[in-house]
Design a protein around this motif. Structure first.
Motif, PDB file in Angstrom:
ATOM      1  N   ASP A  59      70.201  26.253-100.761  1.00  0.00           N
ATOM      2  CA  ASP A  59      69.122  27.048-100.181  1.00  0.00           C
ATOM      3  C   ASP A  59      68.242  26.200 -99.264  1.00  0.00           C
ATOM      4  O   ASP A  59      67.788  26.662 -98.210  1.00  0.00           O
ATOM      5  N   LEU A  60      68.021  24.937 -99.648  1.00  0.00           N
ATOM      6  CA  LEU A  60      67.192  24.067 -98.808  1.00  0.00           C
ATOM      7  C   LEU A  60      67.895  23.739 -97.496  1.00  0.00           C
ATOM      8  O   LEU A  60      67.242  23.594 -96.456  1.00  0.00           O
ATOM      9  N   GLN A  61      69.225  23.638 -97.532  1.00  0.00           N
ATOM     10  CA  GLN A  61      69.949  23.412 -96.282  1.00  0.00           C
ATOM     11  C   GLN A  61      69.882  24.631 -95.366  1.00  0.00           C
ATOM     12  O   GLN A  61      69.702  24.510 -94.160  1.00  0.00           O
ATOM     13  N   TRP A  62      70.022  25.827 -95.959  1.00  0.00           N
ATOM     14  CA  TRP A  62      69.917  27.042 -95.142  1.00  0.00           C
ATOM     15  C   TRP A  62      68.507  27.185 -94.566  1.00  0.00           C
ATOM     16  O   TRP A  62      68.334  27.618 -93.420  1.00  0.00           O
ATOM     17  N   ALA A  63      67.517  26.798 -95.343  1.00  0.00           N
ATOM     18  CA  ALA A  63      66.145  26.830 -94.827  1.00  0.00           C
ATOM     19  C   ALA A  63      65.985  25.845 -93.677  1.00  0.00           C
ATOM     20  O   ALA A  63      65.328  26.151 -92.664  1.00  0.00           O
ATOM     21  N   ALA A  64      66.610  24.677 -93.796  1.00  0.00           N
ATOM     22  CA  ALA A  64      66.519  23.672 -92.736  1.00  0.00           C
ATOM     23  C   ALA A  64      67.165  24.174 -91.445  1.00  0.00           C
ATOM     24  O   ALA A  64      66.706  23.848 -90.341  1.00  0.00           O
ATOM     25  N   LEU A  65      68.248  24.968 -91.576  1.00  0.00           N
ATOM     26  CA  LEU A  65      68.878  25.545 -90.384  1.00  0.00           C
ATOM     27  C   LEU A  65      67.875  26.325 -89.539  1.00  0.00           C
ATOM     28  O   LEU A  65      67.890  26.280 -88.307  1.00  0.00           O
ATOM     29  N   MET A  66      67.011  27.053 -90.218  1.00  0.00           N
ATOM     30  CA  MET A  66      66.033  27.885 -89.505  1.00  0.00           C
ATOM     31  C   MET A  66      64.968  27.047 -88.800  1.00  0.00           C
ATOM     32  O   MET A  66      64.324  27.509 -87.864  1.00  0.00           O
ATOM     33  N   ARG A  67      64.807  25.802 -89.247  1.00  0.00           N
ATOM     34  CA  ARG A  67      63.790  24.931 -88.660  1.00  0.00           C
ATOM     35  C   ARG A  67      64.375  23.964 -87.634  1.00  0.00           C
ATOM     36  O   ARG A  67      63.661  23.111 -87.094  1.00  0.00           O
ATOM     37  N   ARG A  76      63.328  16.863 -82.847  1.00  0.00           N
ATOM     38  CA  ARG A  76      62.728  16.500 -84.141  1.00  0.00           C
ATOM     39  C   ARG A  76      63.816  16.407 -85.211  1.00  0.00           C
ATOM     40  O   ARG A  76      63.790  15.522 -86.077  1.00  0.00           O
ATOM     41  N   SER A  77      64.809  17.295 -85.144  1.00  0.00           N
ATOM     42  CA  SER A  77      65.884  17.291 -86.131  1.00  0.00           C
ATOM     43  C   SER A  77      66.698  16.000 -86.060  1.00  0.00           C
ATOM     44  O   SER A  77      67.150  15.476 -87.082  1.00  0.00           O
ATOM     45  N   PHE A  78      66.891  15.471 -84.851  1.00  0.00           N
ATOM     46  CA  PHE A  78      67.577  14.189 -84.726  1.00  0.00           C
ATOM     47  C   PHE A  78      66.800  13.091 -85.438  1.00  0.00           C
ATOM     48  O   PHE A  78      67.378  12.278 -86.169  1.00  0.00           O
ATOM     49  N   HIS A  79      65.504  13.049 -85.222  1.00  0.00           N
ATOM     50  CA  HIS A  79      64.709  11.983 -85.831  1.00  0.00           C
ATOM     51  C   HIS A  79      64.649  12.138 -87.350  1.00  0.00           C
ATOM     52  O   HIS A  79      64.625  11.129 -88.078  1.00  0.00           O
ATOM     53  N   GLU A  80      64.659  13.370 -87.848  1.00  0.00           N
ATOM     54  CA  GLU A  80      64.729  13.573 -89.298  1.00  0.00           C
ATOM     55  C   GLU A  80      66.049  13.027 -89.845  1.00  0.00           C
ATOM     56  O   GLU A  80      66.087  12.367 -90.896  1.00  0.00           O
ATOM     57  N   ARG A 298      70.020  22.547 -85.502  1.00  0.00           N
ATOM     58  CA  ARG A 298      70.022  23.168 -86.830  1.00  0.00           C
ATOM     59  C   ARG A 298      71.014  22.463 -87.756  1.00  0.00           C
ATOM     60  O   ARG A 298      70.743  22.291 -88.940  1.00  0.00           O
ATOM     61  N   ASP A 299      72.164  22.040 -87.200  1.00  0.00           N
ATOM     62  CA  ASP A 299      73.138  21.352 -88.036  1.00  0.00           C
ATOM     63  C   ASP A 299      72.671  19.951 -88.420  1.00  0.00           C
ATOM     64  O   ASP A 299      72.952  19.479 -89.526  1.00  0.00           O
ATOM     65  N   MET A 300      71.966  19.278 -87.525  1.00  0.00           N
ATOM     66  CA  MET A 300      71.397  17.977 -87.881  1.00  0.00           C
ATOM     67  C   MET A 300      70.351  18.134 -88.977  1.00  0.00           C
ATOM     68  O   MET A 300      70.258  17.304 -89.896  1.00  0.00           O
ATOM     69  N   ALA A 301      69.561  19.203 -88.908  1.00  0.00           N
ATOM     70  CA  ALA A 301      68.539  19.442 -89.935  1.00  0.00           C
ATOM     71  C   ALA A 301      69.186  19.688 -91.297  1.00  0.00           C
ATOM     72  O   ALA A 301      68.739  19.146 -92.322  1.00  0.00           O
ATOM     73  N   ALA A 302      70.254  20.493 -91.323  1.00  0.00           N
ATOM     74  CA  ALA A 302      70.955  20.755 -92.583  1.00  0.00           C
ATOM     75  C   ALA A 302      71.626  19.495 -93.117  1.00  0.00           C
ATOM     76  O   ALA A 302      71.669  19.267 -94.333  1.00  0.00           O
TER      77      ALA A 302
END
Length: 458
Positions: A59-67, A76-80, A298-302
């Motif tokens: 669920d946290l990965q799916w939430a990260a997709l949205m961010r 920002r997702s790259f730096h995360e 989104r994929d980097m965030a997940a």
């Protein structure tokens, strides 16, 4: 009474799968040229072809997709993701790619040239393919115990220091661009490499001034085995072990579709800024700008979330326990397997399972096809078809082992599915003496033929 084990998650979404008849499956596999890769997914009931990109996200990965931040540059997702990779591995320089073989393509394009020799522990198909495509040679330095499926050696992924030293002393240094440790070692049966062996290989590489890199697709599973099997590691966290593992190397390639717990993606992580700068140019040419490479934001965030989840003991214990559950049931039935059971898959020893099928008729592929016809289960051959032809003689290469790999997707199937798979394997095992003929190749690609090969029954 001790409580039984229960998975540390609950199911929030399901996907239907559909059974079929043996008659349907026989027709489908014939139309597919007896190549399991050519089947449509809806023609498969339990899909154990690979654990790559086939798992379920949290669920946290799916939430990260949205961010996910889809900015072309400076996402920002790259730096995360970069911060997460550096925290877990210690490597400061990150280049995202669309998957693991793209990471290999970029790094090997910088480092590998014609005539080179790349020693390691049983390179997997894409790794060996990228090396041989560049007219170089992949040199297998795996310990001999890896090829004895009955041996209980706990770290069959280890490199033989004797073989490695012999390679370093017999080959000019300029022809060895790096040494490669695959963790866990897929080709030898999902087998781990010990922390002590990584230390020793690193010391030997330093003695000869040869860089050391990791094929780290299943690094978290490797760390779990170190924690469970290696003396003095029981009380350490998975993340602590991961950090030490990578401290002995100069960089890594990663297929994030395994221990990144995502459906697509990969990366290169490096210690050296000069090498990063060279690889960056090719990432821009082949993949995309350096802060997204071949991945969406989104994929980097997940992936950033997935790397953290994959390096926690609770997840790893659940994941590897399911693989052991299937393996232990098959062992009780007498089915010959690679022992001990590996991290991501159960590897059936096809040479012992089907001793009447000649090597030139591909016993592992024959067994994989029988299992599909029996129950709609799709595994994959790790044997002579995957081993390909010798690039010089063009003769078939026959490896010391012939496996059917049943790769378990992460957080996807229940143990009821494992029982179904086990019964299907046992059914085929009961009639194994009736299986005396295999298959011949009628059409193949010049390299990595197993993906598209066309076969015919002998």
């Amino acid at each position: 009474m001790k409580l039984p084990y229960a998975e540390p998650y609950r199911i929030k979404m399901v996907e239907p799968i559909f059974p079929s008849t043996q008659e349907q499956r026989s027709e489908w596999i014939k139309s597919a040229g007896y190549n399991l890769f050519n089947l449509r997914s809806e023609q498969v009931f339990v899909d154990l072809l690979t654990d790559s990109g086939t798992g379920a996200m949290s669920d946290l990965q799916w939430a990260a997709l949205m961010r996910g931040d889809e900015s072309y540059a400076g996402s920002r997702s790259f730096h995360e993701l970069k911060d997460t990779v550096e925290r877990i591995t210690g490597f400061a320089h990150l280049l995202p790619t669309h998957q693991g073989r793209a990471a290999e393509n970029v790094l090997f394009s910088v480092l590998v040239k014609e005539g080179d020799r790349v020693p390691g522990n049983s390179h997997f198909d894409t790794t060996k393919g990228h090396i041989e495509f560049r007219k170089a040679t992949a040199v297998d330095c795996t310990v001999d115990q890896a090829f004895d499926t009955s041996s209980p050696h706990p770290f069959k992924g280890n490199l033989s220091l004797e073989k490695l030293r012999k390679e370093f002393t017999s080959t000019p240094k300029e022809q060895i661009p790096f040494c490669l440790i695959t963790i866990t070692c897929n080709t030898s049966g999902g087998q781990p490499v010990s922390l002590e062996n990584i230390r020793q290989v690193s010391a030997l590489c330093k003695e000869f001034s040869i860089p050391l890199f990791f094929d780290a697709a299943r690094f978290a599973e490797n760390a779990y085995f170190i924690q469970q099997r290696e003396e003095g590691q029981k009380e350490r966290s998975i993340k602590e072990i991961c950090r030490e593992m990578f401290s002995y190397g100069d960089g890594m390639t990663m297929s994030s579709k395994k221990d990144g717990l995502v459906n697509i993606g990969g990366f290169i992580a490096l210690r050296d800024k000069a090498l990063y700068d060279k690889a960056s140019t090719l990432v821009i040419v082949y993949e995309g700008f350096v802060t997204y490479g071949g991945m969406s934001g989104r994929d980097m965030a997940a992936l950033a979330v997935g790397l953290d989840e994959a390096t926690e003991h609770g997840y790893l214990h659940s994941r590897i326990s399911q693989v052991e559950y299937l393996g232990e049931r098959l062992l009780k039935s007498g089915v010959p397997l690679q022992n001990p059971i590996g991290g991501h898959a159960v590897f059936i020893d096809a040479l012992k399972f089907l001793p009447h099928v000649p090597r030139e008729q591909f016993p592992a592929q024959t067994l994989a096809l029988e299992l599909y016809r029996e129950a709609g289960i799709r595994g994959v051959e790790i044997g002579a078809i995957l081993a390909d032809r010798d690039p010089l003689t063009r003769e078939n290469r026959y490896p010391q082992t012939e496996f059917v790999r049943l790769a378990i997707p992460r957080r996807t199937y229940t143990n009821n599915h494992m029982d179904y798979v086990a019964q299907a394997v046992e059914n085929v095992f009961a009639r194994r003496d009736e299986i005396t003929k295999g298959y011949r190749i009628i059409e193949e690609a010049p390299i990595m033929r197993h993906f598209t090969v066309q076969l015919s029954p002998v």
